[in-house]
Write an enzyme that holds these catalytic residues in place. Structure first.
Site, short mmCIF file in Angstrom:
data_model
loop_
_atom_site.label_atom_id
_atom_site.label_comp_id
_atom_site.label_asym_id
_atom_site.label_seq_id
_atom_site.Cartn_x
_atom_site.Cartn_y
_atom_site.Cartn_z
N GLY A 165 -60.86 64.75 -53.44
CA GLY A 165 -61.28 64.45 -52.07
C GLY A 165 -61.28 62.96 -51.74
N LYS A 201 -50.73 66.39 -40.08
CA LYS A 201 -51.50 66.72 -38.90
C LYS A 201 -52.90 67.11 -39.41
CE LYS A 201 -51.67 68.15 -34.53
NZ LYS A 201 -51.88 67.05 -33.60
N GLU A 275 -53.47 76.04 -53.47
CA GLU A 275 -54.46 75.84 -52.40
C GLU A 275 -53.82 75.87 -51.01
OE1 GLU A 275 -57.82 73.23 -54.73
OE2 GLU A 275 -56.60 72.18 -53.26
N GLU A 288 -51.77 72.05 -51.89
CA GLU A 288 -51.48 71.49 -53.21
C GLU A 288 -51.60 72.53 -54.32
OE1 GLU A 288 -54.01 68.60 -55.04
OE2 GLU A 288 -55.84 69.49 -54.27
N ASN A 290 -53.14 72.95 -58.23
CA ASN A 290 -53.96 72.35 -59.28
C ASN A 290 -53.54 72.95 -60.61
OD1 ASN A 290 -55.55 70.51 -57.84
ND2 ASN A 290 -56.73 72.21 -57.02
N ARG A 292 -54.89 72.91 -63.63
CA ARG A 292 -55.95 72.95 -64.66
C ARG A 292 -56.83 74.17 -64.44
NH1 ARG A 292 -57.55 69.46 -60.38
NH2 ARG A 292 -59.24 70.49 -59.27
P1 ADP Z 1 -57.90 66.68 -53.13
O1 ADP Z 1 -56.78 66.93 -54.08
O2 ADP Z 1 -58.33 65.24 -53.07
O3 ADP Z 1 -59.04 67.64 -53.30
P2 ADP Z 1 -56.77 68.27 -50.94
O4 ADP Z 1 -55.43 68.03 -50.38
O5 ADP Z 1 -56.94 69.45 -51.86
O6 ADP Z 1 -57.27 66.93 -51.66
O7 ADP Z 1 -57.82 68.40 -49.76
C1 ADP Z 1 -59.21 68.47 -49.97
C2 ADP Z 1 -59.93 68.83 -48.69
O8 ADP Z 1 -59.65 67.84 -47.67
C3 ADP Z 1 -59.50 70.14 -48.05
O9 ADP Z 1 -60.15 71.24 -48.62
C4 ADP Z 1 -59.91 69.91 -46.61
O10 ADP Z 1 -61.31 70.03 -46.44
C5 ADP Z 1 -59.55 68.45 -46.39
N1 ADP Z 1 -58.16 68.31 -45.86
C6 ADP Z 1 -57.05 67.98 -46.56
N2 ADP Z 1 -55.97 67.93 -45.77
C7 ADP Z 1 -56.38 68.26 -44.52
C8 ADP Z 1 -55.75 68.41 -43.25
N3 ADP Z 1 -54.43 68.19 -43.08
N4 ADP Z 1 -56.51 68.74 -42.18
C9 ADP Z 1 -57.85 68.96 -42.31
N5 ADP Z 1 -58.51 68.83 -43.47
C10 ADP Z 1 -57.80 68.48 -44.58
#
Ligand code: ADP
Length: 446
Positions: A165, A201, A275, A288, A290, A292
């Site tokens: 995050g 977006k 995800e 993405e 993951n 692991r």
């Molecule tokens: P990380 O690998 O850092 O956990 P993620 O891509 O899995 O990052 O995203 C983590 C969280 O960030 C998502 O569950 C969502 O809450 C928010 N998020 C990521 N991309 C978007 C997006 N394009 N629009 C709205 N929220 C997003």
């Protein structure tokens, strides 16, 4: 099967892997930093080896020391847990060079998934829905502004090699983008070692739904169900559930097919998670992979009866997946609460220190994965997750009722934790009715 596995991790996940090894008749070798000398994982494993001083870079991230420990102990495999070296392709290669089996996917899959914008491009080429956004690295502000114009605001800047995050910036307009772009890049550089960022977006109030994939070394790939991870704080998961809440079965079926396709197009092996974000209209988008075991894996275990850590070990030992041919239908409902040593009344500030007393909840359908023990010291050097409360019952309503009981029983003295915060969440009407999204906490919990 392996004779001896080194567990390159600490905390609850080290304990979880040790337990799987014991049940499989495999010797477990744990490692510890000097800060963790008395931690429970060092006592539960068959053997334990010190790998350095407290800072992670000198111990749990120190590849040379970990590989040496595995060689000295005569291990034939390494389980990385999550975090630390779990998604580091260099570590996988170092294991291979030292004739140690890395319990996880091959280097190529980890490298591919590690570059998130690249993974998105691959999925897009294979007609898996992705969020409209940039293709590859957005090198300069000019390109970023063009994208902003083209996509329409709000947009989100994300670190290509990001995780946990971290390093995301939401931009509501051109001015935000001009202000945030340089900081997003420098934050990415300092946290992830490269300033590569991509733009998507921004989806307002999405839900985060992910699918558990199991793939053996013979091309068999199965999906054993989904998890709801929409209760987050600052883009980090706090509560996870299985199955997804109030999601039409047709949507779940379709997402599951795309999750399987995503795993197939990259010839995935071992355990992985695909995800997706789901918008308010039920449209879903891959975000993405993951590579692991996830923190939230127990909710899948509770509704399927599988032991996902044992599955990882069996696949790494070249067994065929025992999950083949089974159509996984979740049984009942499970909720996991991440119990963090943090002060919810003080902006969730980490709260390390000595646990002076505690009582763990139990009873039917209540599982606690933890490493705390009497007089345990929660170290400031590592992440604040100290326990996972996992509650299962026949329906979501019953699981919520049981969660009340379990959270009330759960006592941790000496440090602050997120337990009282979860009591507020489970009494919230929108949580109870399943009206949840990733901004639920900001909007609903005061
Ligand atoms: P990380 O690998 O850092 O956990 P993620 O891509 O899995 O990052 O995203 C983590 C969280 O960030 C998502 O569950 C969502 O809450 C928010 N998020 C990521 N991309 C978007 C997006 N394009 N629009 C709205 N929220 C997003």
């Amino acid at each position: 099967m392996f004779k001896s596995i080194l567990i390159a991790n600490r905390g609850e996940i080290a304990v979880r892997v040790i337990r799987a090894c014991k049940e499989m008749g495999i010797e477990s070798v744990s490692v510890y930093s000097t800060a963790d000398k008395d931690c429970i994982h060092t006592k539960l494993s068959d053997r334990s080896i010190c790998i350095g001083p407290p800072p992670p870079a000198k111990s749990y991230l120190n590849m040379d020391n970990i590989i040496s420990a595995a060689k000295v102990a005569g291990c034939d495999a390494i389980h990385p847990g999550y975090g630390f070296l779990a998604e580091n392709p260099k570590f996988v290669d170092a294991c291979l060079q030292n004739e140690l089996v890395f319990i996880g996917p091959p280097t190529e899959a980890i490298t591919l998934a590690g570059n998130k914008s690249n993974a998105i491009d691959i999925m897009k080429k294979n007609k898996i829905p992705v969020i409209p956004g940039s293709s590859g690295d957005v090198g300069d502000i000019k390109k970023a502004l063009n994208l902003g114009n083209h996509l329409g605001y709000p947009i989100i800047i994300k670190a290509s090699f990001g995780g946990g995050g971290k390093g995301m910036r939401i931009c509501s307009n051109k001015e935000d983008l001009i202000a945030h772009f340089p900081t997003a890049k420098s934050e990415s550089e300092s946290s992830f070692g490269t300033d590569e960022v991509y733009i998507e977006k921004y989806i307002p109030k999405p839900r985060h739904i992910e699918f558990q994939i199991i793939a053996d070394n013979y091309g068999n790939i199965v999906c054993v169900g989904e998890r709801e991870c929409s209760i987050q704080r600052r883009h980090q998961k706090l509560i996870e559930e299985a199955p997804a809440v109030n999601m039409p079965p047709k949507t779940i079926k379709l997402m599951r097919e795309f999750a399987l396709k995503a795993a197939r197009v990259i010839n995935y092996k071992n355990l992985g998670t695909i995800e997706f974000l789901v918008d308010g209209h039920g449209n879903f988008y891959f975000i993405e992979i993951n590579t692991r075991i996830q923190v939230e894996h127990p909710v899948t275990e509770m509704v399927t009866g599988l032991d996902l850590v044992k599955e990882q070990i069996k696949i790494a030992a070249c067994r065929k997946t025992s999950t083949l041919g089974t159509e996984y239908k979740p049984r009942g409902h499970c909720i996991e609460f991440r119990i963090n040593a943090e002060d919810p009344d003080n902006d969730f500030r980490p709260c390390p220190g000595k646990i002076t007393d505690f009582f763990l909840p139990g009873g039917p359908g209540v599982r606690v994965d933890t490493f705390i023990h009497p007089d345990c010291e929660v170290s400031p050097f590592y992440d604040s997750l100290i326990a996972k409360l996992i509650v299962w019952d026949g329906t979501r309503e019953e699981a919520i009722r049981k969660s009340h009981r379990a959270l009330d029983e759960f006592k941790i003295e000496g440090i602050k934790t997120t337990i009282p915060f979860y009591r507020k969440i489970i009494t919230n009407k929108n949580f109870i009715s399943g009206n949840i999204h990733t901004h639920f906490i900001e909007e609903e919990i005061k």
